[in-house]
Motif scaffolding. Structure first.
Motif, PDB file in Angstrom:
ATOM      1  N   VAL A   1      16.876 -11.915 -18.660  1.00  0.00           N
ATOM      2  CA  VAL A   1      15.581 -11.240 -18.787  1.00  0.00           C
ATOM      3  C   VAL A   1      14.481 -12.273 -19.047  1.00  0.00           C
ATOM      4  N   LYS A   2      14.761 -13.237 -19.905  1.00  0.00           N
ATOM      5  CA  LYS A   2      13.787 -14.306 -20.146  1.00  0.00           C
ATOM      6  C   LYS A   2      13.568 -15.147 -18.893  1.00  0.00           C
ATOM      7  N   SER A   3      14.658 -15.428 -18.168  1.00  0.00           N
ATOM      8  CA  SER A   3      14.572 -16.285 -16.980  1.00  0.00           C
ATOM      9  C   SER A   3      13.710 -15.676 -15.888  1.00  0.00           C
ATOM     10  N   ILE A   4      13.752 -14.351 -15.747  1.00  0.00           N
ATOM     11  CA  ILE A   4      12.936 -13.720 -14.704  1.00  0.00           C
ATOM     12  C   ILE A   4      11.493 -13.499 -15.168  1.00  0.00           C
ATOM     13  N   GLY A   5      11.216 -13.813 -16.441  1.00  0.00           N
ATOM     14  CA  GLY A   5       9.847 -13.745 -16.925  1.00  0.00           C
ATOM     15  C   GLY A   5       9.459 -12.458 -17.604  1.00  0.00           C
TER      16      GLY A   5
ATOM     17  N   GLU B   1      26.320 -11.552 -11.024  1.00  0.00           N
ATOM     18  CA  GLU B   1      26.601 -12.984 -11.056  1.00  0.00           C
ATOM     19  C   GLU B   1      25.813 -13.710  -9.971  1.00  0.00           C
ATOM     20  N   TRP B   2      25.678 -13.071  -8.799  1.00  0.00           N
ATOM     21  CA  TRP B   2      24.874 -13.662  -7.733  1.00  0.00           C
ATOM     22  C   TRP B   2      23.423 -13.811  -8.198  1.00  0.00           C
ATOM     23  N   CYS B   3      22.902 -12.814  -8.880  1.00  0.00           N
ATOM     24  CA  CYS B   3      21.531 -12.887  -9.403  1.00  0.00           C
ATOM     25  C   CYS B   3      21.393 -14.020 -10.416  1.00  0.00           C
ATOM     26  N   GLU B   4      22.382 -14.171 -11.285  1.00  0.00           N
ATOM     27  CA  GLU B   4      22.352 -15.278 -12.259  1.00  0.00           C
ATOM     28  C   GLU B   4      22.272 -16.624 -11.535  1.00  0.00           C
TER      29      GLU B   4
ATOM     30  N   ILE C   1       6.463  -9.867  -9.585  1.00  0.00           N
ATOM     31  CA  ILE C   1       7.804 -10.260  -9.128  1.00  0.00           C
ATOM     32  C   ILE C   1       8.803 -10.122 -10.273  1.00  0.00           C
ATOM     33  N   SER C   2       8.422 -10.585 -11.452  1.00  0.00           N
ATOM     34  CA  SER C   2       9.290 -10.454 -12.621  1.00  0.00           C
ATOM     35  C   SER C   2       9.626  -8.997 -12.891  1.00  0.00           C
TER      36      SER C   2
ATOM     37  N   ASN D   1      16.312 -18.692  -9.512  1.00  0.00           N
ATOM     38  CA  ASN D   1      15.178 -19.517  -9.077  1.00  0.00           C
ATOM     39  C   ASN D   1      14.770 -19.189  -7.642  1.00  0.00           C
ATOM     40  N   ASN D   2      15.754 -18.938  -6.787  1.00  0.00           N
ATOM     41  CA  ASN D   2      15.452 -18.544  -5.407  1.00  0.00           C
ATOM     42  C   ASN D   2      14.728 -17.203  -5.366  1.00  0.00           C
ATOM     43  N   LEU D   3      15.116 -16.292  -6.233  1.00  0.00           N
ATOM     44  CA  LEU D   3      14.469 -14.986  -6.279  1.00  0.00           C
ATOM     45  C   LEU D   3      13.030 -15.113  -6.764  1.00  0.00           C
TER      46      LEU D   3
END
Length: 361
Positions: free
Chosen positions: A296-300, A197-200, A177-178, A204-206
């Motif tokens: 990038v860190k947030s999505i793993g 901005e929507w992705c930011e 997923i990441s 967490n939902n993604l």
């Protein structure tokens, strides 16, 4: 169902996006098809092979099955020839259709096989990873790897449709997923600051595969890529902006050995490096580098690149397909949502490598 159309010079094809789409695959097989060959890998085959075969048997056509080993390292001549061996043994003719059931490796190698078997037969993309759903299944790039470079042998060859079942994402490991989300956020960086901005706001939902969020992310990614592909099918001009982070990313994949990092992980790290290079070369804002690194860190995904040494980095990047007469071309960002393509000096690259390539392997 969400439908995104890819409009190219010689026609168009749909990207159909909905939960449970695997159950409807028999409905998109053309009437004149003589036989169907599913191409998948050992991992996806266990999960969905029998189900897809049973659905396609409802067409009344002969349905054959080709199972390949799983992994980027098998995206090569030897595995490609296994597909040809199977198709020939099945006696598939020019009115057959291939169904690529799997992630980016299966989609790329099956598409390439379709493009050259009997000088070209039809194929359908059924991507089962997030990365393949938002990127590699759309736009007609097909290829295999060479030991000296990723995707160096291939062709532009469009599928007749892309069938995206969002339910299959629930069987993916978090790392997959990441990897896919790296390509999702890339679209916002090059084309749509509002989507970024929507992705930011929805990271967490993604990550949790919220149905509404993930379906919107897939649809918007496909819309943005389709828009670019429609302008430049064979990457002679604007399509190259889709490669933001990929010059660095492909070097990471080749340098470490295919498969050690997933493609999206390498691209995610490459996005950070591309941001640093954009700041050094054309004044991209430092605050936006931080936003990209944090995302990038947030999505793993990794944000520190492997330390190959500058000379090795240059050697790897000079093999990139986007280079021009020995000059290394990069996709850079003026701002979030605005990308440009230009050659970059070795001094600029050295600055970025020194700053970002700090991970030891």
């Amino acid at each position: 169902m969400n439908v995104v159309n890819v409009n190219i010079t010689n026609g168009s094809y749909p990207i159909n996006i909905e939960p449970g789409r695997l159950d409807s695959l028999d409905q998109i097989i053309p009437e004149d098809v003589t036989s169907i060959a599913i191409v998948t890998n050992s991992t996806v085959g266990i999960l969905y092979g029998k189900k897809v075969r049973d659905v396609l048997l409802r067409t009344g056509k002969n349905v054959f099955y080709v199972e390949l080993p799983d992994g980027e390292k098998y995206k090569d001549w030897i595995t490609l020839n296994k597909i040809f061996d199977s198709l020939l043994s099945f006696k598939l003719d020019r009115r057959a259709v291939l169904v690529a059931l799997g992630g980016g490796v299966i989609g790329d190698i099956t598409g390439f096989a379709a493009s050259v078997y009997m000088r070209g037969i039809r194929f359908i993309q059924v991507p089962t990873t997030l990365l393949a759903q938002v990127d590699s299944s759309v736009g007609g790039k097909t290829a295999i790897n060479h030991p000296m470079g990723k995707n160096m042998i291939g062709s532009f060859y469009q599928p007749i449709s892309v069938e995206i079942d969002t339910d299959v994402l629930t069987t993916l490991a978090p790392r997959e997923i990441s990897s896919g989300l790296a390509e999702v956020i890339k679209y916002g960086l090059i084309l749509d600051s509002s989507f970024w901005e929507w992705c930011e706001d929805n990271v967490n939902n993604l990550l949790s595969l919220d149905k509404i969020a993930i379906e919107y992310a897939i649809k918007r990614s496909c819309e943005l890529k389709s828009h670019v592909v429609g302008k430049d099918e064979k990457e002679s001009d604007v399509r190259a902006i889709l490669n933001l982070g990929h010059t660095f990313g492909h070097a990471i994949e080749s340098g470490l050995g295919y498969g050690k990092w997933l493609h999206g992980e390498a691209v995610g790290c490459g996005l950070v490096q591309a941001a640093e290079l954009s700041a050094y070369s054309i004044g991209f804002r430092e605050s936006d580098i931080s936003r990209i690194r944090n995302m990038v860190k947030s999505i793993g995904c990794p944000s520190n690149a492997p330390n190959f040494g500058f000379d090795r980095w240059i050697e790897l990047m000079l093999l990139d397909k986007k280079n021009d007469s020995g000059e290394i071309r990069f996709v850079l960002m003026k701002n979030i949502g605005e990308a440009v393509i230009q050659n970059v000096s070795h001094n600029a690259i050295k600055h970025v490598i020194t700053k970002t390539a700090t991970a030891i392997f």
